[in-house]
Design a protein around this motif. Structure first.
Motif, short mmCIF file in Angstrom:
data_model
loop_
_atom_site.label_atom_id
_atom_site.label_comp_id
_atom_site.label_asym_id
_atom_site.label_seq_id
_atom_site.Cartn_x
_atom_site.Cartn_y
_atom_site.Cartn_z
N ILE A 23 -2.95 5.13 -2.34
CA ILE A 23 -4.08 5.89 -1.71
C ILE A 23 -3.24 7.20 -1.66
O ILE A 23 -2.05 7.57 -1.53
N GLY B 115 -1.17 -4.39 -5.25
CA GLY B 115 -1.52 -3.64 -4.03
C GLY B 115 -2.53 -2.34 -4.35
O GLY B 115 -3.55 -2.47 -5.31
N VAL B 116 -2.41 -1.26 -3.62
CA VAL B 116 -3.29 -0.14 -3.75
C VAL B 116 -2.34 1.20 -3.62
O VAL B 116 -1.30 1.24 -2.91
N LEU C 207 -10.39 0.85 1.50
CA LEU C 207 -9.50 -0.33 1.19
C LEU C 207 -10.41 -1.50 0.85
O LEU C 207 -9.78 -2.10 -0.30
N LEU D 225 -5.43 -3.48 6.58
CA LEU D 225 -4.46 -3.71 5.81
C LEU D 225 -4.15 -5.45 6.05
O LEU D 225 -3.82 -5.99 5.12
N THR E 155 3.52 -1.15 -6.39
CA THR E 155 1.93 -1.65 -6.00
C THR E 155 1.61 -2.51 -7.06
O THR E 155 0.57 -3.08 -7.03
N SER F 112 -11.69 -1.18 -2.83
CA SER F 112 -10.53 -1.07 -3.66
C SER F 112 -10.27 -2.57 -4.13
O SER F 112 -9.76 -2.97 -5.36
N TYR G 247 -1.94 -7.28 3.08
CA TYR G 247 -0.81 -6.47 2.72
C TYR G 247 0.22 -6.49 3.84
O TYR G 247 0.07 -7.09 5.01
N CYS H 17 0.97 -1.33 0.01
CA CYS H 17 0.19 0.11 0.05
C CYS H 17 0.90 1.06 0.00
O CYS H 17 1.64 1.56 0.91
N LEU I 154 3.72 -1.13 3.98
CA LEU I 154 3.08 0.42 3.79
C LEU I 154 4.03 1.34 3.76
O LEU I 154 4.94 1.50 4.50
#
Length: 195
Positions: A100, A97-98, A156, A32, A88, A159, A37, A6, A40
Motif C-alpha cells: 500500500i 501479500g500487498v 484490500l 487484514l 510481500t 487486491s 495477514y 502488508c 503489517l
C-alpha cells in the motif's frame, strides 16, 4: 506458520500522515486479519512513530493488540524500499501479500517491478497534485488498485481479486493500448510534452 505481509509506505518527501492514521484503525486491522495477514510493516516518515504509539494498536513491542498481527515500522531507509517490498512476495514460508503506497511515481514503479498487488492512495492535499491522475490511469490499465483513505478495507479486498489478474510491468508496448495513451502518454501529458 506461513506469513502474509502488508507493507505500507507513506513516502519520504511529503508527509502523508492521513494514510498512516487510516491504516492504524481497528477496521483496517480487522480486514487484514480476515484476509489472513500476519504482519503489517510501515514506512511511517518522521511523525509516524508518535502516530503509531498514539494509535493504541500496539500493546506490546511487535504485536498488534487484539488482532494477532505483528506491527513494526521505521521512518526512512536510505537504501530504498525494494527489500521491504520484496517481503510481500510469495516465498517458501510466505503467502503473497500487498503493498500500500502513496501515489509517488518512484514507489509505484518499485512495487510494479516486484509484481505484487499494489494499492495506491493519492495524497489529495498536495498542491498541483498529479497523484490522482496517475492512480486513476494505472488502475484503469489494470496495474494497481486506486485506494481511498475513507475505505481502505474495500481496496484490500479488491487486491485479493486483483492478484489473480495482475498485469505485467513494464507493459507490452507492441500491442494496442485500449486507452490510446499508455503510461508514456500519461507521463508526457503530466510533464507538459505534447505532440
Amino acid at each position: 506458520m506461513v506469513q502474509k505481509v502488508c507493507f505500507v509506505t507513506i513516502g519520504a518527501t511529503a508527509a502523508f500522515d492521513q494514510l498512516l492514521k487510516a491504516i492504524l484503525t481497528a477496521r483496517f486491522l480487522q480486514a487484514l486479519q480476515a484476509l489472513g495477514y500476519t504482519s503489517l510493516r510501515l514506512q511511517y516518515g518522521k511523525n509516524g512513530s508518535k502516530i503509531l504509539d498514539e494509535s493504541g494498536i500496539v500493546d506490546e513491542p511487535g504485536k498488534g493488540a487484539q488482532y494477532g498481527i505483528e506491527v513494526s515500522g521505521f521512518d526512512f531507509n536510505t537504501k530504498g524500499l525494494g527489500q521491504e517490498m520484496w517481503v510481500t512476495k510469495a516465498g517458501e514460508d510466505r503467502a503473497e501479500g500487498v503493498v500500500i503506497s502513496h501515489a509517488g511515481s518512484g514507489s509505484i514503479l518499485d512495487a510494479l517491478r516486484i509484481r505484487v498487488p499494489l494499492i495506491v492512495v493519492p495524497n489529495t492535499s498536495l498542491l498541483h497534485n498529479h497523484q490522482v491522475e496517475l492512480a486513476e490511469e494505472l488502475s484503469k490499465q489494470g496495474f494497481l488498485i486506486h485506494g481511498h483513505l475513507d475505505d481502505l478495507p474495500k481496496a484490500l479486498r479488491e487486491s485479493e481479486v486483483h492478484r489473480k489478474k495482475l498485469q505485467a510491468w513494464p507493459p507490452n508496448n507492441r500491442g494496442a493500448d485500449p486507452s490510446g495513451r499508455g503510461l508514456a502518454g500519461v507521463m508526457d501529458e503530466e510533464m507538459g510534452f505534447y505532440d
